[in-house]
Design a protein around this motif. Structure first.
Motif, PDB file in Angstrom:
ATOM      1  N   SER A   1       0.845  -1.185   0.000  1.00 56.46           N
ATOM      2  CA  SER A   1       0.000   0.000   0.000  1.00 56.46           C
ATOM      3  C   SER A   1       0.883   1.238   0.000  1.00 56.46           C
ATOM      4  O   SER A   1       2.042   1.196   0.419  1.00 56.46           O
ATOM      5  CB  SER A   1      -0.919  -0.011   1.219  1.00 56.46           C
ATOM      6  N   VAL A   2       0.331   2.306  -0.499  1.00 52.27           N
ATOM      7  CA  VAL A   2       1.062   3.572  -0.578  1.00 52.27           C
ATOM      8  C   VAL A   2       0.197   4.651   0.055  1.00 52.27           C
ATOM      9  O   VAL A   2      -0.947   4.850  -0.355  1.00 52.27           O
ATOM     10  CB  VAL A   2       1.355   3.942  -2.055  1.00 52.27           C
ATOM     11  N   THR A   3       0.735   5.327   1.072  1.00 52.03           N
ATOM     12  CA  THR A   3      -0.016   6.454   1.638  1.00 52.03           C
ATOM     13  C   THR A   3       0.396   7.719   0.909  1.00 52.03           C
ATOM     14  O   THR A   3       1.565   7.913   0.573  1.00 52.03           O
ATOM     15  CB  THR A   3       0.264   6.620   3.138  1.00 52.03           C
TER      16      THR A   3
ATOM     17  N   HIS B   1       7.191  10.190  10.891  1.00 53.70           N
ATOM     18  CA  HIS B   1       6.266   9.353  10.135  1.00 53.70           C
ATOM     19  C   HIS B   1       5.706  10.081   8.926  1.00 53.70           C
ATOM     20  O   HIS B   1       4.517  10.362   8.864  1.00 53.70           O
ATOM     21  CB  HIS B   1       5.099   8.896  11.019  1.00 53.70           C
ATOM     22  N   PRO B   2       6.554  10.396   7.969  1.00 53.50           N
ATOM     23  CA  PRO B   2       6.016  11.036   6.768  1.00 53.50           C
ATOM     24  C   PRO B   2       5.187  10.032   5.975  1.00 53.50           C
ATOM     25  O   PRO B   2       5.352   8.819   6.153  1.00 53.50           O
ATOM     26  CB  PRO B   2       7.264  11.448   5.988  1.00 53.50           C
ATOM     27  N   PRO B   3       4.290  10.503   5.115  1.00 55.72           N
ATOM     28  CA  PRO B   3       3.575   9.573   4.247  1.00 55.72           C
ATOM     29  C   PRO B   3       4.555   8.977   3.240  1.00 55.72           C
ATOM     30  O   PRO B   3       5.702   9.421   3.148  1.00 55.72           O
ATOM     31  CB  PRO B   3       2.549  10.472   3.556  1.00 55.72           C
ATOM     32  N   ASP B   4       4.100   7.978   2.478  1.00 61.39           N
ATOM     33  CA  ASP B   4       4.970   7.408   1.446  1.00 61.39           C
ATOM     34  C   ASP B   4       5.209   8.416   0.333  1.00 61.39           C
ATOM     35  O   ASP B   4       6.310   8.536  -0.190  1.00 61.39           O
ATOM     36  CB  ASP B   4       4.334   6.143   0.867  1.00 61.39           C
ATOM     37  N   MET B   5       4.121   9.127  -0.011  1.00 61.59           N
ATOM     38  CA  MET B   5       4.232  10.106  -1.092  1.00 61.59           C
ATOM     39  C   MET B   5       3.456  11.358  -0.713  1.00 61.59           C
ATOM     40  O   MET B   5       2.575  11.308   0.147  1.00 61.59           O
ATOM     41  CB  MET B   5       3.641   9.559  -2.405  1.00 61.59           C
TER      42      MET B   5
END
Lengths: 450, 435
Positions: free
Chosen positions: A51-53, A103-107
């Motif tokens: 999954s990609v956040t 905790h940055p998002p993935d993108m």
């Protein structure tokens, strides 16, 4: 008795309202590693799982349009789940908090090129070199430069808004018997004819300083090209440079044609951007031309009765000089950056660089792209085609200069560039004085940093 | 909880505890929201632009405060505000308060004057900004001005018109044919810059009349067709301008007038030979009243002051009115019995007795005015906000509104605080004395 009155009054006075500034900080959560449910289709792509956040600016209708892009991606990669979070305009604040919290998002989708540069230099971003060939196949080389910081590719400009446009009142142009000007000389000639026909040519929203800097930037870009534009943007050439003075002189031909400004100089300085649009597209027209980006269409449709094509239309900003700079475009861009590196993220980024991704949104409207493999016919209406198709055709593209400069100089009301250009509007013959003022303000702002 | 009588130790401790319990929340809130931010701001003002503290820069933020042109303007404007507003608000409030005591519709009047206090300053700013617009079609104040101006002189029917060729020129508002002429000529008086909707009704295709001996003929027309056309030549599709007064003046200064027909033609027959000068009178072109630039750089601060006084006059009236109501009537009656006139009573009795209330209003207004912010940001257009700048607005702009310079922003905040302190101290001393 008198004293009691006074005291009562006085005590009431003491309880003066106290303003408290509470800085609202949005939290950010990022989940990773959640395995998506297995999709139906098979093939090698379905091996990519995960999954990609994604933290983005878009909310409402735009978020739904982006969901269509994600759906198109999932047709190819059924086992990757994209978790889009609509953050709104405070993406920079949310990202800063998330990064600080680890905790940055993935993108993420960032509209400020300056912030991308800053994050890349701090080592927070992951390079997207794996997407180079996909980008090269679909975009002119300039788009890679726009996503590159210190020689490494970090960002994909997925969505672009054209800021090199001229909007005109179609009936006013018909009455005057002129057509959309293709060159700078055409523009000045058309303006003269418009004035003779009884409609002032230029509707300027000078109360909003950014409309003036955008006009200057377009003139400068179309005259001196991308390289020089970026040097000015970085302040490696000074604002007292002859090129700046020349561009100011050209701009003065518009601002100094006071009989041709809606409301004269006083009107131009007091009207904001919205006023300039409603004046130019009212019936009967008070003015004929507005220089601004693709977002003008929304203002026309919401606050005037003018209809697309018959009432208003858009054309590229006039070419100032023949040659490679003639179709150079200034954009506001959405830069997609990555904070992690997984096969799922790689697959998504590569997909976003393809024409399929851009088409999925382009056909819904409200979207422009530098993807040269997106045909102009995909845009849903004539106005969108007129505003967005030039982006894909341009070989020379720059970001809005104000987005790259220290905000004290490039984007503060009444100060720096905005305030000085308003002074210029009041006295358009003072080219040398204005250039000097700009240089003084720029030097101070760059010295104290962004 | 009832406090135990003082003296015994445990009871004393319990009293302290009770006090601490009651005061605790207030102390915590004051500490978090007032003391900490104040101390932090003072410390922050000696550091650079970004970060929690940033780099130590000493007093350079304060130097910048007094050397940056926009900040100096803000300080100057605040001086004007302090000099004008408190005095005017107090004076107007006093007048209203005294007068409302004597009118029969006092409550209605007081309500009307007090009502602006019920509106947020931001909304007031937005409203006044519309009232102040220069375009008389938008701004109510300039619309009034236009109505008044049109009573004095009506605007010309062709006020936007300009000569179409250099053979004509504008002189003292009139359009004049430069070259003198003799009878037997047919002249072309072309005008441009006329929007189609301003062409007088009934206009027809313009015609260039034939020259006749002993007469001056000619045409006044809208010398424009789509694309521009040929200036100075009557072409198909160009309309005559009916109802325009054309004048010819002979060498002796005698003037003859004629009015154009539907096709724009005019004719002066049976003219004695000689030289004549032809012109279209200035009243045809007289400009309508275009409004004063209330929001322009010169008038913006006075405009703001008027709106601010409009808000606060009601407050002053109510407070002073309360003081007036509490004033002992017998003193006034005594003064009147002793033969004082109304003015003397007001000047020598009412005002001195009201002095404490007046000074409270005055001092409150000074503090309010020093902090003024919302009205300026909502009323002044962005292009003149630099001219209208005040200290509080400069502070916000510098720290948050784009420039993001927290160091200088803090320095401005401290400066503002220093300005308010003496006034506040005066006020506090006054409370103590009154107790």
């Amino acid at each position: 008795m008198k004293n009691r009155v006074v005291r009562g009054v006085a005590l009431a006075m003491l309880v003066l309202p106290l303003a408290l500034l509470a800085a609202g900080c949005g939290g950010s959560s990022s989940s990773s590693g959640t395995t998506a449910t297995t999709g139906g289709s098979s093939g090698s792509n379905s091996d990519v799982k995960g999954s990609v956040t994604f933290d983005g600016i878009w909310t409402g209708a735009e978020a739904q349009s982006f969901a269509k892009v994600i759906a198109a991606f999932n047709e190819q990669y059924p086992n990757v789940k994209i978790k889009y979070k609509p953050v709104g305009n405070n993406v920079p604040t949310v990202l800063a908090t998330a990064i600080a919290g680890g905790h940055p998002p993935d993108m993420a989708d960032i509209a400020q090129p300056g912030l991308v540069k800053q994050l890349a230099q701090q080592g927070k971003l992951k390079p997207i070199t794996y997407a180079k060939s996909a980008i090269a196949a679909n975009f002119a080389p300039v788009w890679q430069q726009l996503g590159t910081v210190d020689g490494t590719l970090y960002a994909l400009v997925f969505k672009a808004a054209n800021k090199s446009l001229l909007w005109y009142n179609v009936p006013a142009f018909q009455q005057a018997g002129v057509t959309a000007p293709k060159t700078w000389d055409n523009l000045l000639a058309d303006a003269k004819t418009l004035k003779q026909s009884g409609t002032p040519a230029y509707s300027i929203g000078g109360a909003d300083g950014w409309t003036l800097t955008d006009l200057f930037e377009n003139i400068y870009l179309r005259t001196y090209g991308q390289a020089k534009y970026e040097q000015l943007s970085d302040h490696t050439i000074k604002w007292t440079d002859p090129s700046v003075k020349n561009a100011l002189t050209m701009m003065g031909k518009i601002l100094g044609d006071t009989g041709n400004l809606v409301g004269g100089t006083n009107g131009a300085i007091q009207n904001g951007f919205n006023d300039s649009v409603t004046n130019a597209f009212s019936d009967p027209p008070k003015g004929a031309i507005v220089f601004e980006g693709d977002f003008v269409a929304g203002v026309i449709l919401s606050s005037t009765k003018a209809k697309p094509k018959t009432g208003f239309n858009a054309a590229p900003f006039p070419a100032v000089k023949p040659g490679p700079n003639a179709n150079a475009v200034e954009i506001g861009g959405d830069l997609f950056v990555t904070f992690r590196d997984t096969p799922a993220i790689e697959a998504f980024v590569k997909f976003l660089a393809t024409a399929d991704a851009a088409k999925a949104w382009a056909k819904l409207g409200g979207f422009g792209t530098g993807n040269k493999n997106v045909p102009a016919s995909i845009y849903p209406d004539a106005i969108t085609r007129a505003t967005e198709a030039p982006i894909g055709k341009a070989t020379s593209v720059v970001f809005d200069m104000s987005d790259e400069q220290p905000s004290a100089f490039g984007s503060t009301t009444g100060q720096g560039e905005w305030g000085i250009f308003q002074d210029f509007l009041r006295n358009p013959s003072n080219v040398n004085g204005i250039a000097q003022k700009l240089e003084t303000a720029a030097a101070a702002a760059y010295k104290s940093g962004k | 909880m009832v406090a135990a009588p003082p003296g015994s130790d445990p009871a004393g401790r319990a009293r302290y505890l009770t006090g601490a319990l009651f005061l605790g929340p207030a102390f915590v809130l004051l500490g978090v929201w007032m003391v900490y931010p104040a101390v932090y701001t003072i410390i922050r003002s000696f550091f650079g632009r970004t970060g929690y503290l940033g780099t130590w820069v000493g007093g350079s933020n304060y130097v910048r405060l007094f050397t940056t042109h926009t900040l100096i303007r803000a300080i100057e404007n605040n001086v004007i505000w302090v000099a004008v507003v408190p005095a005017l608000v107090t004076a107007i409030g006093l007048i209203f308060a005294v007068l409302t005591e004597r009118v029969s519709w006092a409550v209605a009047f007081k309500t009307a004057v007090f009502l602006p206090m019920a509106i947020s300053a931001f909304a007031t700013g937005v409203t006044w900004r519309i009232l102040y617009q220069q375009d008389p079609d938008v701004g109510a104040i300039n619309a009034l001005g236009r109505s008044a101006a049109s009573l004095v002189s009506a605007p010309g029917v062709l006020h936007t018109a300009l000569p179409s060729t250099p053979t004509l020129q504008t002189r003292n508002g009139a359009v004049v044919l430069k070259a003198p002429l003799q009878p037997g000529r047919s002249v072309s008086l072309g005008l441009t810059g006329i929007p189609p909707q301003d062409v007088p009704s009934g206009a027809q295709q313009a015609v260039q009349p034939k020259a006749q001996s002993g007469a001056i003929d000619g045409v006044v027309w809208r010398d424009f067709k789509p694309g521009g056309g040929k200036p100075g030549v009557v072409e198909q599709g160009e309309l005559g301008l009916p109802g325009v007064t054309v004048q010819v003046k002979d060498a002796s200064g005698k003037t003859r007038s004629a009015t154009t027909g539907k096709d724009g033609t005019f004719s002066f027959d049976n003219l004695p030979s000689g030289t004549y000068h032809a012109s279209i009178g200035a009243q045809t072109f007289s400009k309508p009243f275009n409004g004063y630039s209330w929001l322009g750089p010169k008038l913006i601060t006075p405009s703001l002051l008027i709106a601010y006084i409009w808000i606060w006059a009601g407050f002053a009236m109510v407070v002073i009115g309360a003081g007036l109501a509490a004033m002992p009537r017998d003193v006034l009656e005594a003064a009147r019995t002793d033969g004082a006139t109304e003015w003397q009573t007001f000047r020598r009795v009412t005002v001195p007795l009201l002095a404490p209330v007046l000074s409270v209003v005055f001092i409150t207004m000074i503090i309010n005015v020093l902090k003024v912010f919302d009205l300026v940001i909502s009323l002044a257009p962005e292009s003149t906000q630099a001219n209208a700048n005040v200290i509080a607005l400069a502070m916000w702009r510098t720290a948050f509104g784009g420039a993001n310079d927290f160091g200088t922003g803090s320095a401005i905040a401290v400066f503002l605080f220093v300005l308010v302190v003496p006034v506040l101290a005066l006020n506090i001393r006054r409370f103590k004395r009154d107790v």
